[in-house]
Design a protein around this motif. Structure first.
Motif, PDB file in Angstrom:
ATOM      1  N   ARG A 319       0.856  -1.193   0.000  1.00  0.00           N
ATOM      2  CA  ARG A 319       0.000   0.000   0.000  1.00  0.00           C
ATOM      3  C   ARG A 319       0.892   1.243   0.000  1.00  0.00           C
ATOM      4  NH1 ARG A 319      -1.853  -3.304   3.940  1.00  0.00           N
ATOM      5  NH2 ARG A 319      -1.088  -1.969   5.631  1.00  0.00           N
ATOM      6  N   GLU A 320       0.375   2.311  -0.574  1.00  0.00           N
ATOM      7  CA  GLU A 320       1.162   3.543  -0.667  1.00  0.00           C
ATOM      8  C   GLU A 320       0.245   4.737  -0.452  1.00  0.00           C
ATOM      9  OE1 GLU A 320       3.783   5.743  -4.145  1.00  0.00           O
ATOM     10  OE2 GLU A 320       3.830   3.554  -3.962  1.00  0.00           O
ATOM     11  N   SER A 321       0.663   5.656   0.411  1.00  0.00           N
ATOM     12  CA  SER A 321      -0.155   6.841   0.661  1.00  0.00           C
ATOM     13  C   SER A 321       0.748   8.048   0.899  1.00  0.00           C
ATOM     14  CB  SER A 321      -1.062   6.625   1.884  1.00  0.00           C
ATOM     15  OG  SER A 321      -0.298   6.288   3.033  1.00  0.00           O
ATOM     16  N   PRO A 322       0.314   9.240   0.448  1.00  0.00           N
ATOM     17  CA  PRO A 322       1.119  10.452   0.660  1.00  0.00           C
ATOM     18  C   PRO A 322       1.033  10.916   2.110  1.00  0.00           C
ATOM     19  CG  PRO A 322      -0.944  11.003  -0.436  1.00  0.00           C
ATOM     20  CD  PRO A 322      -0.905   9.503  -0.337  1.00  0.00           C
ATOM     21  N   ARG A 323       2.102  11.492   2.587  1.00  0.00           N
ATOM     22  CA  ARG A 323       2.172  12.042   3.941  1.00  0.00           C
ATOM     23  C   ARG A 323       2.883  13.386   3.883  1.00  0.00           C
ATOM     24  NH1 ARG A 323      -0.928   8.476   4.816  1.00  0.00           N
ATOM     25  NH2 ARG A 323      -0.928   6.967   6.553  1.00  0.00           N
ATOM     26  N   ALA A 324       2.766  14.141   4.963  1.00  0.00           N
ATOM     27  CA  ALA A 324       3.538  15.371   5.139  1.00  0.00           C
ATOM     28  C   ALA A 324       4.339  15.216   6.415  1.00  0.00           C
ATOM     29  CB  ALA A 324       2.619  16.583   5.220  1.00  0.00           C
ATOM     30  N   LYS A 325       5.619  15.544   6.360  1.00  0.00           N
ATOM     31  CA  LYS A 325       6.513  15.325   7.499  1.00  0.00           C
ATOM     32  C   LYS A 325       7.162  16.640   7.906  1.00  0.00           C
ATOM     33  CE  LYS A 325      10.578  13.540   6.860  1.00  0.00           C
ATOM     34  NZ  LYS A 325      11.701  12.631   6.568  1.00  0.00           N
ATOM     35  N   THR A 326       7.041  16.988   9.181  1.00  0.00           N
ATOM     36  CA  THR A 326       7.709  18.169   9.728  1.00  0.00           C
ATOM     37  C   THR A 326       8.789  17.707  10.686  1.00  0.00           C
ATOM     38  OG1 THR A 326       5.690  19.494   9.553  1.00  0.00           O
ATOM     39  CG2 THR A 326       7.423  20.316  11.007  1.00  0.00           C
ATOM     40  N   ALA A 327      10.026  18.038  10.378  1.00  0.00           N
ATOM     41  CA  ALA A 327      11.154  17.601  11.204  1.00  0.00           C
ATOM     42  C   ALA A 327      11.518  18.673  12.220  1.00  0.00           C
ATOM     43  CB  ALA A 327      12.356  17.285  10.318  1.00  0.00           C
ATOM     44  N   LEU A 328      11.723  18.258  13.449  1.00  0.00           N
ATOM     45  CA  LEU A 328      12.183  19.177  14.476  1.00  0.00           C
ATOM     46  C   LEU A 328      13.628  19.558  14.181  1.00  0.00           C
ATOM     47  CD1 LEU A 328      11.224  20.370  17.255  1.00  0.00           C
ATOM     48  CD2 LEU A 328      12.472  18.494  18.321  1.00  0.00           C
ATOM     49  N   PRO A 329      13.983  20.832  14.215  1.00  0.00           N
ATOM     50  CA  PRO A 329      15.391  21.206  14.030  1.00  0.00           C
ATOM     51  C   PRO A 329      16.273  20.488  15.042  1.00  0.00           C
ATOM     52  CG  PRO A 329      13.994  23.156  14.018  1.00  0.00           C
ATOM     53  CD  PRO A 329      13.120  22.014  14.456  1.00  0.00           C
ATOM     54  N   ARG A 330      17.433  20.044  14.601  1.00  0.00           N
ATOM     55  CA  ARG A 330      18.301  19.273  15.492  1.00  0.00           C
ATOM     56  C   ARG A 330      19.761  19.502  15.142  1.00  0.00           C
ATOM     57  NH1 ARG A 330      15.901  13.839  13.179  1.00  0.00           N
ATOM     58  NH2 ARG A 330      14.262  15.343  12.827  1.00  0.00           N
ATOM     59  N   LEU A 331      20.609  19.184  16.092  1.00  0.00           N
ATOM     60  CA  LEU A 331      22.049  19.185  15.867  1.00  0.00           C
ATOM     61  C   LEU A 331      22.665  18.147  16.787  1.00  0.00           C
ATOM     62  CD1 LEU A 331      23.364  20.832  18.504  1.00  0.00           C
ATOM     63  CD2 LEU A 331      22.502  22.787  17.246  1.00  0.00           C
ATOM     64  N   PHE A 332      23.914  17.796  16.530  1.00  0.00           N
ATOM     65  CA  PHE A 332      24.633  16.819  17.335  1.00  0.00           C
ATOM     66  C   PHE A 332      25.778  17.511  18.058  1.00  0.00           C
ATOM     67  CE2 PHE A 332      22.742  12.806  16.070  1.00  0.00           C
ATOM     68  CZ  PHE A 332      22.095  13.141  14.892  1.00  0.00           C
ATOM     69  N   VAL A 333      25.834  17.302  19.371  1.00  0.00           N
ATOM     70  CA  VAL A 333      26.878  17.911  20.191  1.00  0.00           C
ATOM     71  C   VAL A 333      27.666  16.795  20.875  1.00  0.00           C
ATOM     72  CG1 VAL A 333      27.390  19.493  22.094  1.00  0.00           C
ATOM     73  CG2 VAL A 333      25.414  19.925  20.601  1.00  0.00           C
ATOM     74  N   PRO A 334      28.980  16.722  20.690  1.00  0.00           N
ATOM     75  CA  PRO A 334      29.761  15.666  21.343  1.00  0.00           C
ATOM     76  C   PRO A 334      29.979  15.975  22.822  1.00  0.00           C
ATOM     77  CG  PRO A 334      31.210  17.090  20.086  1.00  0.00           C
ATOM     78  CD  PRO A 334      29.806  17.568  19.813  1.00  0.00           C
ATOM     79  N   VAL A 335      29.888  14.936  23.673  1.00  0.00           N
ATOM     80  CA  VAL A 335      30.213  15.065  25.093  1.00  0.00           C
ATOM     81  C   VAL A 335      31.205  13.968  25.457  1.00  0.00           C
ATOM     82  CG1 VAL A 335      27.966  16.073  25.654  1.00  0.00           C
ATOM     83  CG2 VAL A 335      28.302  13.601  25.878  1.00  0.00           C
ATOM     84  N   ASP A 336      31.949  14.189  26.520  1.00  0.00           N
ATOM     85  CA  ASP A 336      32.957  13.232  26.960  1.00  0.00           C
ATOM     86  C   ASP A 336      32.365  12.283  27.990  1.00  0.00           C
ATOM     87  OD1 ASP A 336      35.242  12.529  29.095  1.00  0.00           O
ATOM     88  OD2 ASP A 336      36.137  12.733  27.110  1.00  0.00           O
ATOM     89  N   VAL A 337      32.468  10.979  27.707  1.00  0.00           N
ATOM     90  CA  VAL A 337      32.003   9.955  28.641  1.00  0.00           C
ATOM     91  C   VAL A 337      33.173   8.998  28.874  1.00  0.00           C
ATOM     92  CG1 VAL A 337      30.342   8.116  29.109  1.00  0.00           C
ATOM     93  CG2 VAL A 337      29.634  10.134  27.815  1.00  0.00           C
ATOM     94  N   GLY A 338      33.826   9.140  29.989  1.00  0.00           N
ATOM     95  CA  GLY A 338      34.961   8.272  30.302  1.00  0.00           C
ATOM     96  C   GLY A 338      36.071   8.370  29.286  1.00  0.00           C
ATOM     97  N   GLY A 339      36.330   9.582  28.777  1.00  0.00           N
ATOM     98  CA  GLY A 339      37.391   9.773  27.812  1.00  0.00           C
ATOM     99  C   GLY A 339      37.021   9.452  26.385  1.00  0.00           C
ATOM    100  N   VAL A 340      35.760   9.117  26.128  1.00  0.00           N
ATOM    101  CA  VAL A 340      35.284   8.777  24.786  1.00  0.00           C
ATOM    102  C   VAL A 340      34.195   9.776  24.378  1.00  0.00           C
ATOM    103  CG1 VAL A 340      34.192   7.033  23.347  1.00  0.00           C
ATOM    104  CG2 VAL A 340      35.817   6.344  25.117  1.00  0.00           C
ATOM    105  N   SER A 341      34.247  10.252  23.148  1.00  0.00           N
ATOM    106  CA  SER A 341      33.258  11.205  22.654  1.00  0.00           C
ATOM    107  C   SER A 341      31.972  10.480  22.248  1.00  0.00           C
ATOM    108  CB  SER A 341      33.815  11.976  21.450  1.00  0.00           C
ATOM    109  OG  SER A 341      32.849  12.877  20.940  1.00  0.00           O
TER     110      SER A 341
END
Length: 417
Positions: A319-341
């Motif tokens: 089956r196939e149907s049209p949709r509309a998608k709104t994406a929340l603005p996002r970004l990726f931020v690195p954090v340090d966890v036990g010396g690993v990003s």
């Protein structure tokens, strides 16, 4: 949010985009590390400053270290990306680019996408261009991308398939539903460059309203008098979610597939370009247990994904149907966890954080390496995010969306194409 807009009004190629993103602040070390993870010991990447029709630009120099690289298939490149130690966002974007290329080449040559043999785009330098661009966007924290009209050129060009008209068939196929113009003579848009735009740019638009943090200029191989042979990128912040984008929902009810196959089916659909894929348990006629497979995708990806559903499941109909998608603005931020990003996905709206979550694949991998519970690593990642003021309801910290200073361009090998 952090957004990257691509000005391809003079043409586009993978190395031009890579250079422009580096010029805008993407770290060369991050680019090199990502490429090394996919094709270790095979490519050398350098940057140098050049002039194009009197304008300063940065030229990416990607030099293969191995002679006669193989002409890889889409399946082979997908396996390389799947096995590489890459941030999830970089892997997903690179897979999307090559999936788009495979679909275009499959249409042009009349073969299944899985069996497409890449020639120019399967060489080491093109793999480095695609992976490098995706790593550069990740390093810049560019969660969304858009692009303007693309100049594709005119005349004829020699390829592995012989002499072809410009734009060549793969570029013409990738140009569907996008604004293009000739813009000059010769091949101005390569399949790799066009695939990056079509796979990563959410829409074709003129420069959107944004607070510009950085710009970058990437040079092509030719210096054409009177027409700067460059790609430009603008990187900055937008404050609200973009307009709803068209999407297609593909669905199939399946009651006779070995359940052990489902994880591979879903992962394969995601790798082939689906925006999302999931299963819902259902009861069908006569009380038979079954699943509804749902696949959300861009309309242009629907034919290839529909074919994949037929190939990898036992369904007789989709089956196939049209949709509309709104994406929340996002970004990726690195954090340090036990010396690993560990990357933290931050969703925000109107400058306020509304979602904060570590990338779970990285959490699970770190927990496995350290022999610790995933729950403990997840808690530490969230605590590290909170220490950076990445919490729901807080204003988006300006530092989270601002890149560091651009590294000085370095000299590399001989100029690319």
């Amino acid at each position: 949010m952090r957004h990257a807009w691509i000005d391809a009004s003079a043409g586009v190629a993978g190395d031009m985009l890579l250079a422009a993103l580096h010029d805008a602040g993407a770290g060369l070390d991050a680019i090199r590390a990502a490429v090394e993870a996919v094709v270790p010991g095979s490519v050398e990447i350098g940057m140098r400053t050049v002039s194009r029709a009197g304008l300063r630009a940065v030229k990416a120099e990607v030099r293969p270290l191995a002679g006669n690289p193989p002409h890889r298939t889409w399946r082979g490149i997908r396996d390389l990306l799947a096995a590489a130690d890459l941030p999830p966002g970089v892997r997903e974007r690179a897979l999307a680019v090559f999936a788009r290329l495979a679909e275009a080449e499959a249409t042009v040559h009349g073969v299944p996408p899985e069996d497409v043999h890449f020639h120019e785009v399967g060489a080491l330098d093109s793999i480095a261009d695609v992976v490098g661009v995706c790593a550069a966007l990740d390093d810049l924290g560019a969660g969304t991308v858009s692009a303007g009209e693309v100049a594709v050129g005119s005349g004829r060009v020699r390829t592995a398939h012989g002499e072809l008209p410009v734009p060549p068939p793969a570029v013409a196929e990738l140009s569907r539903d996008w604004r293009i113009r000739a813009g000059g003579t010769g091949e101005l848009a390569t399949p790799t460059g066009m695939a990056v735009i079509r796979a990563l740019a959410a829409r074709c638009e003129d420069l959107p309203a944004m607070s510009v943090d950085a710009t970058g200029v990437g040079a092509g191989g030719r210096d054409t008098p009177g027409r700067p042979n460059v790609v430009r990128v603008f990187v900055g912040r937008t404050e609200t979610a973009g307009p709803a984008e068209p999407a297609v929902l593909l669905e199939a009810n399946v009651d006779d597939l070995d359940p052990r196959l489902w994880p591979g089916v879903v992962e394969g659909l995601m790798a082939a370009g689906a925006s999302d894929a999931w299963l819902v348990p259902i009861l069908m006629k006569k009380g038979r247990p079954a699943h509804t497979l749902s696949v959300l995708c861009d309309p242009s990806a629907a034919p290839a994904l529909r074919a994949r559903i037929f190939q990898e499941t036992t369904t007789l109909g989709v089956r196939e149907s049209p949709r509309a998608k709104t994406a929340l603005p996002r970004l990726f931020v690195p954090v340090d966890v036990g010396g690993v990003s560990v990357p933290i996905k931050v969703g925000h709206l109107d400058g306020v954080i509304v979602q904060v979550m570590p990338e779970f694949a990285d959490v699970a991998a770190l927990a496995a390496r350290q022999g610790r519970p995933e729950r403990a690593v997840l808690s530490e990642a969230l605590a590290a995010a909170a220490a950076k003021e990445l919490v729901v309801g807080a204003p988006l910290p300006s530092a989270a969306a601002t890149p560091g200073p651009a590294p000085e361009p370095r000299s590399g090998g001989p100029a690319g194409p």
